[in-house]
Design a protein around this motif. Sequence first.
Motif, PDB file in Angstrom:
ATOM      1  N   GLY A  31       0.800  -1.230   0.000  1.00 31.82           N
ATOM      2  CA  GLY A  31       0.000   0.000   0.000  1.00 31.82           C
ATOM      3  C   GLY A  31       0.827   1.271   0.000  1.00 31.82           C
ATOM      4  N   THR A  32       2.154   1.158   0.032  1.00 30.48           N
ATOM      5  CA  THR A  32       2.973   2.368   0.215  1.00 30.48           C
ATOM      6  C   THR A  32       2.871   3.343  -0.964  1.00 30.48           C
ATOM      7  N   LEU A  35      -1.727   3.865  -1.522  1.00 32.88           N
ATOM      8  CA  LEU A  35      -2.441   4.729  -0.569  1.00 32.88           C
ATOM      9  C   LEU A  35      -2.023   6.190  -0.724  1.00 32.88           C
ATOM     10  N   ASP A  36      -0.763   6.398  -1.021  1.00 33.09           N
ATOM     11  CA  ASP A  36      -0.289   7.761  -1.292  1.00 33.09           C
ATOM     12  C   ASP A  36      -1.102   8.354  -2.445  1.00 33.09           C
ATOM     13  N   LYS A  39      -4.810   9.047  -1.564  1.00 36.17           N
ATOM     14  CA  LYS A  39      -5.010  10.283  -0.791  1.00 36.17           C
ATOM     15  C   LYS A  39      -5.070  11.493  -1.717  1.00 36.17           C
TER      16      LYS A  39
ATOM     17  N   ASP B  84       1.857  12.953   5.967  1.00 38.20           N
ATOM     18  CA  ASP B  84       0.757  12.024   5.647  1.00 38.20           C
ATOM     19  C   ASP B  84       0.961  11.328   4.297  1.00 38.20           C
ATOM     20  N   HIS B  85       2.205  11.341   3.779  1.00 44.10           N
ATOM     21  CA  HIS B  85       2.493  10.681   2.498  1.00 44.10           C
ATOM     22  C   HIS B  85       3.760   9.827   2.525  1.00 44.10           C
ATOM     23  N   LEU B 104       0.806   5.343   5.672  1.00 47.02           N
ATOM     24  CA  LEU B 104       0.647   4.668   4.377  1.00 47.02           C
ATOM     25  C   LEU B 104       0.154   3.245   4.558  1.00 47.02           C
ATOM     26  N   GLN B 109      -5.761  -3.293   7.314  1.00 45.65           N
ATOM     27  CA  GLN B 109      -4.686  -4.204   6.901  1.00 45.65           C
ATOM     28  C   GLN B 109      -4.013  -4.837   8.121  1.00 45.65           C
TER      29      GLN B 109
END
Lengths: 316, 212
Positions: A31-32, A35-36, A39, B84-85, B104, B109
């Motif tokens: 998800g790295t 998910l970035d 967002k 937040d990234h 992230l 999960q």
Amino acid sequence: MKAFTYERAKTPLDAAKAVAAKEGAKFLAGGTNLLDLMKLEIETPVHLVDVQDLKLNQIEATDDGGLRIGAFVTNTALASDERVRRDYGVLTRAIVAGASGQLRNKATTAGNLLQRTRCPYFYDTNMPCNKRKPGSGCAAIGGVTRQLGVIGTSSACVATYPGDMAVALRVLDATVETVDPQGKTRAIPIADFHRLWGDKPHIETTLLPGELITAVTLPKPIGGKHFYHKVRDRASYAFALVSVAAVIQQDGSGRVAFGGVAPKPWRVEAAEASMKQGAKAVAAKVFAGAKPAKDNAFKITLAERTLAGILAEARG
Amino acid sequence: MDELNGFPVSRRELLGGGAAAAAATAAPMSAEAAEGAVNAQAPTMPCSFEVNGQQRDLDLDPRTTLLDALREHLHLTGTKKGCDHGQCGACTVIVNGQRINACLSLAVQHTGDKITTIEGLGQPGNLHTMQAAFIKHDGYQCGYCTPGQICSAVAVLDEIKRGVPSHVQTDIAAAAQFTNMELRERMSGNICRCGAYSNIAEAVAEVAGGVA
């Protein structure tokens, strides 16, 4: 972030079926990257199929003396594996040259192959981008191109494949194993996995809808000295301006692939015949037909010099 | 006078009117309406994990990151939200023994996982050696990145012990040693805007028993 539903699949086939069954569904591994992008609403999946329970987290020996790396093996686990460090040093070196310790603990082998470009115009949703929004145009062409591609690009997109691991896999002639929603498996040579996207830059790989990566296999070790030299704007935790993965044999022959320059790890096998003549001869063939912009023409010189450094080190 | 100016409206009224007009324009897609639609599409999901040794059972919108679950739902605000990234490392927590960026990762999960935050490493009066070393060596100024730095540092020493390789090793097949260069490389995912890096390095070196 747009709303989505979430499920954990139990088998690779179930995961492939679940993604194929719902338009806009996606696999979720570490998800790295996904998910970035979610967002930023660059990625807007309506359903996520988590693949962490598929038992694809083993590295095992293959019958022909190579290794099969499960799709869900983390970057850290892969780089740390004793067999990889001993026999495929270029792979460990490439992985630890990328991202941060935290990200490598979460990022997976399959996810790393599928990471999306870091072109600033792809990330900026106020800009046209054919990759993000097909047909909207490309703001990168004529824009700030320092990070962008110099070869294999198109009039629709000049972005690069940003990763390090795949550049090493390209030198090692790895194979990507998949299963599709009908249960059919196939093995894709890494050379054919990432596309030269032409006028369809939003289609980055040869994977079909719902097709799931299950493993990456390495052929038996090829010996030689292993190098991964990455040149970037910071000493750590930055994407490559240019990276060079190479395996050089004692007689001066070898293999080389370049990162940070093209939509895919860039290897021209025919150029490797010139390895004994030096970096200039190799680079001339590797970058024949390159179309750099004003801001990134330096990448071609930088790639040649980085390879020259490797060849000097290999002789030393 | 108002009539003379032809402007019978005060600045405050004008601003008020402007806001009302803006709200009216936005009305078809107001936040509440969007929220309603979203909730209809995305019901909450059960999510259970262990945080600092304690079993926690939550019911969350699947969009909730692990970071927001810790901060907003469990009120463990030691873990910080920076970028937040995944770029700054302020949200670093330790999951099943490995440091990750909590921003992230989706909370869902992590069902079944064991999570350690800064609150679980040590508490006032019972500090983790890394926390004590950060205080001793003044390893911060504003302190915002500190929980992430400390969680990361604790995990880095464990990674070196477990033989996780790094970019700065000369021999990639050999075991890593604790050096200042190793520390800087391994901590590159934790940004300190105040620039307390040299003191952070001294603190971690003391805990490692090495030289910064």
